[in-house]
Write a protein that holds these residues in place. Structure first.
Motif, PDB file in Angstrom:
ATOM      1  N   THR A 175       8.035   3.838  -5.787  1.00 53.28           N
ATOM      2  CA  THR A 175       8.913   4.858  -5.221  1.00 53.28           C
ATOM      3  C   THR A 175       8.341   6.251  -5.463  1.00 53.28           C
ATOM      4  O   THR A 175       8.532   7.163  -4.650  1.00 53.28           O
ATOM      5  CB  THR A 175      10.325   4.781  -5.823  1.00 53.28           C
ATOM      6  OG1 THR A 175      10.251   4.807  -7.252  1.00 53.28           O
ATOM      7  CG2 THR A 175      11.028   3.513  -5.382  1.00 53.28           C
ATOM      8  N   TYR A 229       5.849   6.823  -2.744  1.00 55.84           N
ATOM      9  CA  TYR A 229       6.617   7.034  -1.511  1.00 55.84           C
ATOM     10  C   TYR A 229       7.133   8.472  -1.420  1.00 55.84           C
ATOM     11  O   TYR A 229       6.950   9.162  -0.407  1.00 55.84           O
ATOM     12  CB  TYR A 229       7.760   6.026  -1.494  1.00 55.84           C
ATOM     13  CG  TYR A 229       8.869   6.244  -0.497  1.00 55.84           C
ATOM     14  CD1 TYR A 229       8.612   6.521   0.841  1.00 55.84           C
ATOM     15  CD2 TYR A 229      10.205   6.121  -0.898  1.00 55.84           C
ATOM     16  CE1 TYR A 229       9.649   6.682   1.749  1.00 55.84           C
ATOM     17  CE2 TYR A 229      11.242   6.281   0.000  1.00 55.84           C
ATOM     18  CZ  TYR A 229      10.965   6.572   1.321  1.00 55.84           C
ATOM     19  OH  TYR A 229      11.995   6.734   2.206  1.00 55.84           O
ATOM     20  N   ASP A 272      16.022   9.807   2.003  1.00 59.23           N
ATOM     21  CA  ASP A 272      15.699   8.587   1.265  1.00 59.23           C
ATOM     22  C   ASP A 272      16.692   7.479   1.615  1.00 59.23           C
ATOM     23  O   ASP A 272      17.899   7.660   1.493  1.00 59.23           O
ATOM     24  CB  ASP A 272      15.743   8.865  -0.233  1.00 59.23           C
ATOM     25  CG  ASP A 272      15.073   7.766  -1.055  1.00 59.23           C
ATOM     26  OD1 ASP A 272      14.664   6.750  -0.460  1.00 59.23           O
ATOM     27  OD2 ASP A 272      14.959   7.940  -2.284  1.00 59.23           O
ATOM     28  N   THR A 299      14.835   1.309  -1.174  1.00 55.69           N
ATOM     29  CA  THR A 299      13.915   0.204  -0.925  1.00 55.69           C
ATOM     30  C   THR A 299      14.665  -0.956  -0.277  1.00 55.69           C
ATOM     31  O   THR A 299      15.822  -1.218  -0.594  1.00 55.69           O
ATOM     32  CB  THR A 299      13.274  -0.294  -2.236  1.00 55.69           C
ATOM     33  OG1 THR A 299      14.296  -0.808  -3.110  1.00 55.69           O
ATOM     34  CG2 THR A 299      12.541   0.835  -2.948  1.00 55.69           C
ATOM     35  N   ASN A 312      19.004  -2.389   1.450  1.00 60.59           N
ATOM     36  CA  ASN A 312      19.164  -1.738   0.154  1.00 60.59           C
ATOM     37  C   ASN A 312      20.448  -2.202  -0.536  1.00 60.59           C
ATOM     38  O   ASN A 312      21.215  -3.003   0.017  1.00 60.59           O
ATOM     39  CB  ASN A 312      19.137  -0.210   0.309  1.00 60.59           C
ATOM     40  CG  ASN A 312      20.235   0.307   1.231  1.00 60.59           C
ATOM     41  OD1 ASN A 312      21.412   0.027   1.035  1.00 60.59           O
ATOM     42  ND2 ASN A 312      19.858   1.065   2.252  1.00 60.59           N
ATOM     43  N   MET A 359       9.938   0.757   2.203  1.00 57.19           N
ATOM     44  CA  MET A 359      10.588   2.018   1.864  1.00 57.19           C
ATOM     45  C   MET A 359      10.513   2.856   3.132  1.00 57.19           C
ATOM     46  O   MET A 359       9.528   3.551   3.376  1.00 57.19           O
ATOM     47  CB  MET A 359       9.871   2.700   0.704  1.00 57.19           C
ATOM     48  CG  MET A 359       9.796   1.852  -0.554  1.00 57.19           C
ATOM     49  SD  MET A 359       8.871   2.673  -1.880  1.00 57.19           S
ATOM     50  CE  MET A 359       8.586   1.257  -2.963  1.00 57.19           C
TER      51      MET A 359
END
Length: 352
Positions: A121, A124, A153, A156, A219, A242
């Protein structure tokens, strides 16, 4: 068929009404405040809405004589596809769009759909914050009438199943897994050994409950906000995607802003990004707590490497089809080397 035609006609009527409002606002008394309309498809408690409300407050406070920002949640202005088209024409000024929709306007967005594109993350977030990487992608839709002004955002995407824990690609064999309606996701499931079952998100709960599918991927909020954790008892942090959501703005509107107005709006876009990311962390923590305590979901942290290796051919396929993405892909790999994943940090990443 008749229902589809009626829906289309109704949406066209809405479009014409909004256009009339828009043109009326532009042609009326110059002393009048310009209404800025923003649409999205989430509820008022979602991080996206909270962030857009912060943007609304900032612009209204700093440009009180020029603009009134209005935020429309829960698809009040139509589906995401409808809202993107409305933003194109200028009937509304901004909307939140999924990466999959934007891919239909620019193939450059295809790169974000690649499974296991980001090692962590942290990688990302650094990629998405780097304008040298995202700038060409964000501006690639200029000819279509809009461009991305910031990213949001969406966490994931991970596999969750009814009664079989997923700790390796072999565990997916024989399972029907709901995926988004995209060729990339269908190919991903083939490479991992599962059976891809594309369907609309609104159909997933019933399909899980009736056993039509064995699991899905999304998610953590899907477990709680959509009730999937009531029937799916295993959630595996394989972190296969992601994929950001994107706030897009009408190009003509953005170009028409004065220098003072541009500065305020640019700061507002940064506020949207910052607030949404902060709220996302809180929302994920709350969802995990509720899923564990109330829905009795077990969270798993499998070794990512076998999943990554299985999907590597898909990277090569996409890059060979769209060689223009190679430079962006290499920049992402550089960030992956700086912020690698590991068995020790996977649990921490998943909580972020």
């Amino acid at each position: 068929m008749e229902n589809s035609i009626m829906k289309k006609r109704l949406w066209l009527c809405v479009l014409l009404i909004l256009l009339c409002f828009h043109l009326g606002g532009c042609m009326g008394n110059k002393s009048k405040k310009r209404i800025v309309r923003i649409g999205h498809n989430q509820s008022t408690s979602h991080p996206i809405h909270i962030a857009l409300t912060a943007f609304q407050e900032y612009v209204n406070e700093n440009l009180p004589d020029q603009y009134v920002v209005e935020v429309y949640p829960s698809e009040l202005l139509g589906s995401q596809t409808d809202m993107v088209q409305l933003t194109q024409t200028g009937a509304i000024d901004f909307c939140v769009a999924s990466n999959a929709i934007l891919e239909t306007f620019s193939k450059d967005y295809e790169i974000f759909n690649l499974p296991y594109l980001f090692a962590s993350t942290q990688a990302y977030h650094h990629v998405m914050d780097d304008p040298a990487v995202t700038g060409p992608i964000f501006y690639s839709t200029k000819k279509a009438g809009f461009l991305a002004v910031t990213w949001l955002d969406a966490g994931t995407r991970n596999f969750y199943t009814l009664n079989r824990p997923i700790e390796s690609p072999e565990d997916l064999k024989g399972l029907k897994i709901r995926v988004q309606q995209s060729p990339t996701n269908i190919e991903m499931m083939r490479l991992l050994g599962g059976s891809a079952t594309p369907m609309g998100f609104g159909e997933v709960y019933t399909a899980l409950q009736s056993g039509i599918i064995d699991g899905a991927e999304n998610n953590e909020m899907a477990l709680t906000d959509n009730g999937h954790g009531d029937v799916c008892k295993y959630y595996s942090y394989d972190m296969h995607q992601m994929v950001p959501d994107i706030l897009i703005g009408n190009w003509v509107f953005l170009e028409g802003l004065s220098e003072e107005e541009q500065a305020v709006f640019e700061e507002g876009f940064q506020i949207v990004n910052r607030v949404e990311r902060e709220e996302w962390v809180k929302a994920v923590e709350h969802a995990k707590e509720r899923a564990t305590q109330e829905q009795h979901v077990t969270f798993l942290y499998p070794d990512q490497k076998p999943f990554v290796e299985a999907c590597r051919p898909l990277h090569n396929k996409v890059l060979s089809r769209n060689p223009g993405l190679q430079t962006i892909y290499e920049a992402i790999q550089s960030y992956n080397q700086q912020y690698p994943s590991s068995a020790e940090t996977l649990s921490i990443q998943a909580r972020e």
